[in-house]
Scaffold this motif. Sequence first.
Motif, PDB file in Angstrom:
ATOM      1  N   SER A   2       0.822  -1.204   0.000  1.00 52.49           N
ATOM      2  CA  SER A   2       0.000   0.000   0.000  1.00 52.49           C
ATOM      3  C   SER A   2       0.858   1.258   0.000  1.00 52.49           C
ATOM      4  O   SER A   2       2.028   1.243   0.393  1.00 52.49           O
ATOM      5  N   ALA A   3       0.241   2.314  -0.451  1.00 55.15           N
ATOM      6  CA  ALA A   3       0.817   3.651  -0.392  1.00 55.15           C
ATOM      7  C   ALA A   3      -0.113   4.468   0.492  1.00 55.15           C
ATOM      8  O   ALA A   3      -1.295   4.147   0.628  1.00 55.15           O
ATOM      9  N   ARG A   4       0.404   5.524   1.061  1.00 52.89           N
ATOM     10  CA  ARG A   4      -0.410   6.373   1.938  1.00 52.89           C
ATOM     11  C   ARG A   4      -0.583   7.739   1.287  1.00 52.89           C
ATOM     12  O   ARG A   4       0.382   8.392   0.927  1.00 52.89           O
ATOM     13  N   ILE A   5      -1.844   8.152   1.156  1.00 53.16           N
ATOM     14  CA  ILE A   5      -2.170   9.495   0.676  1.00 53.16           C
ATOM     15  C   ILE A   5      -2.343  10.369   1.910  1.00 53.16           C
ATOM     16  O   ILE A   5      -3.131  10.043   2.802  1.00 53.16           O
ATOM     17  N   VAL A   6      -1.615  11.485   1.957  1.00 57.11           N
ATOM     18  CA  VAL A   6      -1.697  12.417   3.082  1.00 57.11           C
ATOM     19  C   VAL A   6      -2.366  13.696   2.589  1.00 57.11           C
ATOM     20  O   VAL A   6      -1.911  14.305   1.623  1.00 57.11           O
ATOM     21  N   ASP A  19      -5.133  10.980   6.521  1.00 57.76           N
ATOM     22  CA  ASP A  19      -4.494  10.155   5.502  1.00 57.76           C
ATOM     23  C   ASP A  19      -5.363   8.966   5.145  1.00 57.76           C
ATOM     24  O   ASP A  19      -6.364   8.696   5.810  1.00 57.76           O
ATOM     25  N   LEU A  20      -4.944   8.291   4.093  1.00 50.94           N
ATOM     26  CA  LEU A  20      -5.697   7.159   3.570  1.00 50.94           C
ATOM     27  C   LEU A  20      -4.714   6.169   2.961  1.00 50.94           C
ATOM     28  O   LEU A  20      -3.849   6.561   2.174  1.00 50.94           O
ATOM     29  N   ASP A  21      -4.808   4.897   3.339  1.00 48.10           N
ATOM     30  CA  ASP A  21      -3.972   3.859   2.737  1.00 48.10           C
ATOM     31  C   ASP A  21      -4.700   3.268   1.531  1.00 48.10           C
ATOM     32  O   ASP A  21      -5.886   2.934   1.619  1.00 48.10           O
ATOM     33  N   ASP A  67       4.993   0.611  -2.963  1.00 49.26           N
ATOM     34  CA  ASP A  67       4.662   0.109  -1.635  1.00 49.26           C
ATOM     35  C   ASP A  67       5.433   0.873  -0.560  1.00 49.26           C
ATOM     36  O   ASP A  67       6.637   1.038  -0.650  1.00 49.26           O
ATOM     37  N   GLU A  70       4.745   7.565   0.563  1.00 45.75           N
ATOM     38  CA  GLU A  70       3.745   8.537   0.958  1.00 45.75           C
ATOM     39  C   GLU A  70       3.520   9.521  -0.186  1.00 45.75           C
ATOM     40  O   GLU A  70       4.468  10.022  -0.784  1.00 45.75           O
TER      41      GLU A  70
END
Length: 80
Positions: A2-6, A19-21, A67, A70
């Motif tokens: 996963s990547a994290r959107i901040v 944030d959102l994974d 992966d 951010e």
Amino acid sequence: MSARIVFLGPLRDLVGVDDLDVPAPLDWSGLLEAVPPSVADQLKLERVNIACAGRVLSDKTALCAQDGEEVALLPPVSGG
């Protein structure tokens, strides 16, 4: 994987979370699908920037978050 959107500033206010994974890899179209339509509309504006893995992208449509990376959504900054 996963990547994290901040979400920062007013974009955080639009979403209501910090944030959102999301599944990685994450590209431009995947980012637009992962965020609410109100945020996707903002991202399409030239004044909103995107940073991936700590680097601001000169071409945000070239986003390719892997992966563990951010993706920070950077609204315009005002100051005085």
